[in-house]
Design an enzyme around this catalytic site. Structure first.
Site, PDB file in Angstrom:
ATOM      1  N   SER A 134      31.191  45.644  43.266  1.00  0.00           N
ATOM      2  CA  SER A 134      31.506  46.709  42.300  1.00  0.00           C
ATOM      3  C   SER A 134      30.303  46.924  41.403  1.00  0.00           C
ATOM      4  O   SER A 134      29.544  45.986  41.136  1.00  0.00           O
ATOM      5  CB  SER A 134      32.703  46.296  41.429  1.00  0.00           C
ATOM      6  OG  SER A 134      32.867  47.207  40.361  1.00  0.00           O
ATOM      7  N   TYR A 147      36.789  40.230  35.771  1.00  0.00           N
ATOM      8  CA  TYR A 147      36.579  41.016  36.996  1.00  0.00           C
ATOM      9  C   TYR A 147      35.078  41.205  37.251  1.00  0.00           C
ATOM     10  O   TYR A 147      34.598  40.985  38.365  1.00  0.00           O
ATOM     11  CB  TYR A 147      37.280  42.366  36.872  1.00  0.00           C
ATOM     12  CG  TYR A 147      37.025  43.283  38.048  1.00  0.00           C
ATOM     13  CD1 TYR A 147      37.566  42.992  39.301  1.00  0.00           C
ATOM     14  CD2 TYR A 147      36.233  44.424  37.918  1.00  0.00           C
ATOM     15  CE1 TYR A 147      37.334  43.829  40.389  1.00  0.00           C
ATOM     16  CE2 TYR A 147      36.000  45.258  39.000  1.00  0.00           C
ATOM     17  CZ  TYR A 147      36.542  44.966  40.228  1.00  0.00           C
ATOM     18  OH  TYR A 147      36.302  45.779  41.307  1.00  0.00           O
ATOM     19  N   LYS A 151      32.684  39.833  40.530  1.00  0.00           N
ATOM     20  CA  LYS A 151      31.854  40.675  41.402  1.00  0.00           C
ATOM     21  C   LYS A 151      30.369  40.286  41.276  1.00  0.00           C
ATOM     22  O   LYS A 151      29.620  40.356  42.255  1.00  0.00           O
ATOM     23  CB  LYS A 151      32.072  42.151  41.060  1.00  0.00           C
ATOM     24  CG  LYS A 151      33.492  42.635  41.378  1.00  0.00           C
ATOM     25  CD  LYS A 151      33.836  42.474  42.857  1.00  0.00           C
ATOM     26  CE  LYS A 151      35.155  43.107  43.226  1.00  0.00           C
ATOM     27  NZ  LYS A 151      35.451  43.029  44.663  1.00  0.00           N
TER      28      LYS A 151
HETATM   29  N1  NAP Z   1      38.937  51.433  43.076  1.00  0.00           N
HETATM   30  C1  NAP Z   1      37.801  51.253  42.413  1.00  0.00           C
HETATM   31  O1  NAP Z   1      37.469  52.005  41.470  1.00  0.00           O
HETATM   32  C2  NAP Z   1      36.865  50.141  42.822  1.00  0.00           C
HETATM   33  C3  NAP Z   1      35.575  50.176  42.278  1.00  0.00           C
HETATM   34  C4  NAP Z   1      34.666  49.177  42.626  1.00  0.00           C
HETATM   35  C5  NAP Z   1      35.046  48.175  43.501  1.00  0.00           C
HETATM   36  N2  NAP Z   1      36.321  48.160  44.016  1.00  0.00           N
HETATM   37  C6  NAP Z   1      36.657  47.062  44.920  1.00  0.00           C
HETATM   38  O2  NAP Z   1      37.045  47.599  46.156  1.00  0.00           O
HETATM   39  C7  NAP Z   1      37.923  46.687  46.829  1.00  0.00           C
HETATM   40  C8  NAP Z   1      39.127  47.446  47.327  1.00  0.00           C
HETATM   41  O3  NAP Z   1      39.804  47.987  46.208  1.00  0.00           O
HETATM   42  P1  NAP Z   1      40.668  49.337  46.266  1.00  0.00           P
HETATM   43  O4  NAP Z   1      40.105  50.260  45.263  1.00  0.00           O
HETATM   44  O5  NAP Z   1      40.829  49.800  47.649  1.00  0.00           O
HETATM   45  O6  NAP Z   1      42.037  48.782  45.642  1.00  0.00           O
HETATM   46  P2  NAP Z   1      43.506  48.636  46.239  1.00  0.00           P
HETATM   47  O7  NAP Z   1      43.947  49.946  46.794  1.00  0.00           O
HETATM   48  O8  NAP Z   1      44.291  48.002  45.143  1.00  0.00           O
HETATM   49  O9  NAP Z   1      43.332  47.630  47.457  1.00  0.00           O
HETATM   50  C9  NAP Z   1      43.160  46.247  47.247  1.00  0.00           C
HETATM   51  C10 NAP Z   1      43.359  45.543  48.556  1.00  0.00           C
HETATM   52  O10 NAP Z   1      43.195  44.137  48.331  1.00  0.00           O
HETATM   53  C11 NAP Z   1      44.288  43.456  48.908  1.00  0.00           C
HETATM   54  N3  NAP Z   1      44.659  42.250  48.174  1.00  0.00           N
HETATM   55  C12 NAP Z   1      44.846  42.104  46.847  1.00  0.00           C
HETATM   56  N4  NAP Z   1      45.261  40.856  46.576  1.00  0.00           N
HETATM   57  C13 NAP Z   1      45.362  40.204  47.761  1.00  0.00           C
HETATM   58  C14 NAP Z   1      45.758  38.900  48.142  1.00  0.00           C
HETATM   59  N5  NAP Z   1      46.167  37.993  47.255  1.00  0.00           N
HETATM   60  N6  NAP Z   1      45.741  38.582  49.454  1.00  0.00           N
HETATM   61  C15 NAP Z   1      45.353  39.492  50.376  1.00  0.00           C
HETATM   62  N7  NAP Z   1      44.972  40.745  50.084  1.00  0.00           N
HETATM   63  C16 NAP Z   1      44.979  41.102  48.785  1.00  0.00           C
HETATM   64  C17 NAP Z   1      45.453  44.427  48.843  1.00  0.00           C
HETATM   65  O11 NAP Z   1      46.392  44.046  49.829  1.00  0.00           O
HETATM   66  P3  NAP Z   1      47.977  44.342  49.696  1.00  0.00           P
HETATM   67  O12 NAP Z   1      48.098  45.768  49.238  1.00  0.00           O
HETATM   68  O13 NAP Z   1      48.462  44.172  51.099  1.00  0.00           O
HETATM   69  O14 NAP Z   1      48.511  43.376  48.703  1.00  0.00           O
HETATM   70  C18 NAP Z   1      44.754  45.759  49.124  1.00  0.00           C
HETATM   71  O15 NAP Z   1      44.677  45.985  50.497  1.00  0.00           O
HETATM   72  C19 NAP Z   1      38.253  45.595  45.809  1.00  0.00           C
HETATM   73  O16 NAP Z   1      37.475  44.452  46.079  1.00  0.00           O
HETATM   74  C20 NAP Z   1      37.826  46.214  44.481  1.00  0.00           C
HETATM   75  O17 NAP Z   1      37.447  45.232  43.543  1.00  0.00           O
HETATM   76  C21 NAP Z   1      37.235  49.124  43.691  1.00  0.00           C
END
Ligand code: NAP
Length: 248
Positions: A134, A147, A151
């Protein structure tokens, strides 16, 4: 690496960036192994991309190695991993329940390290590991200190793992998204309420992940203009912090 026919494990594939990445990888000709915690959502994505589904809770210490074992049992090998599963949290550290800190560290850091520890033994190379990190890991976001630190841990870890895996022809990279339009903010318990920067679609991050798996570039920030604050923060952290305080 070549993605056509490659076996690619994607964690956090049940939604958001992981789902978009699984879709983009399938379009690129890869055989995608979709890992998620929510079995129904993970299976739905796997069916949509013509891939396999694996369910695991990455808070459990044996889960990452289990994902690698099950992938190899089903497909005979592993060529690439997208370490994407992650959880966020917004709010002061003092108000953060200890269990929540443990969850962020266990999923974002320990789970990622353990997956990266287990995967190479199943990879013959050329292969690739991409961590979805991130921009918070590069510049740090006030109110998201735990958080951001999880990262930042990936940012420290990935280049060194890359050195270890270079002889095995496995590239190791991080992709640092800015704000992405997924369910991430709802899940962390605080909606994204800023007008700037505007959220980008997860498909845009997925394209960058696919490009990075292919060319092995160590680090990509998306959207690219965020490289400016990332560079300033690295070169002059106090100046960056003062500017961020002033302009948000
Ligand atoms: N959205 C943003 O603005 C943003 C920005 C920078 C970086 N990121 C990073 O991008 C990545 C994906 O995030 P996203 O935005 O796609 O968010 P998201 O829609 O909330 O997806 C998060 C994913 O992580 C999985 N997860 C969470 N806890 C878990 C656990 N205990 N065991 C197994 N799987 C788990 C969830 O699985 P389940 O749904 O099956 O529980 C889901 O598939 C993350 O690492 C996040 O930090 C996001």
């Amino acid at each position: 690496m070549r993605l056509t026919g490659a076996i690619v494990l994607v964690t956090g594939a049940s939604g958001g960036i992981g789902r978009a990445t699984a879709t983009a990888l399938a379009r690129a000709g890869a055989q995608v192994v979709c890992a998620g915690r929510d079995a129904a959502a993970t299976q739905e994505v796997a069916a949509a991309v013509g891939g396999a589904a694996l369910t695991a809770d990455l808070r459990e210490v044996d889960a990452p190695a289990g994902l690698v074992e099950r992938t190899v049992a089903q497909h005979g090998r592993l060529d690439a991993v997208v370490v994407n599963a992650g959880v966020g949290h917004a709010g002061p550290v003092a108000e953060m329940p200890a269990e929540r800190i443990a969850e962020l560290v266990d999923v974002n850091v320990r789970g990622s390290f353990l997956l990266a520890r287990a995967a190479p033994a199943a990879m013959t190379g050329p292969g690739a590991i991409v961590f979805v990190s991130s921009i918070a890991g590069a510049v740090g976001v006030p109110g998201e200190s735990v958080y951001s630190a999880t990262k930042a841990a990936l940012e420290a870890f990935a280049p060194l793992l890359g050195e270890e895996l270079r002889p095995a022809r496995i590239s190791v990279s991080t992709v640092l998204p800015g704000v992405v339009d997924t369910g991430f903010f709802g899940r962390r318990g605080a909606a994204y309420d800023r007008r700037f920067p505007r959220p980008i679609p997860p498909e845009r991050v997925a394209e960058v992940v696919v490009r990075t798996l292919r060319d092995g570039r160590p680090r990509r920030i998306e959207p690219r203009w965020l490289e400016i604050p990332a560079r300033l923060s690295a070169a002059a952290p106090r100046t960056y912090r003062a500017l961020a305080r002033r302009f948000g």
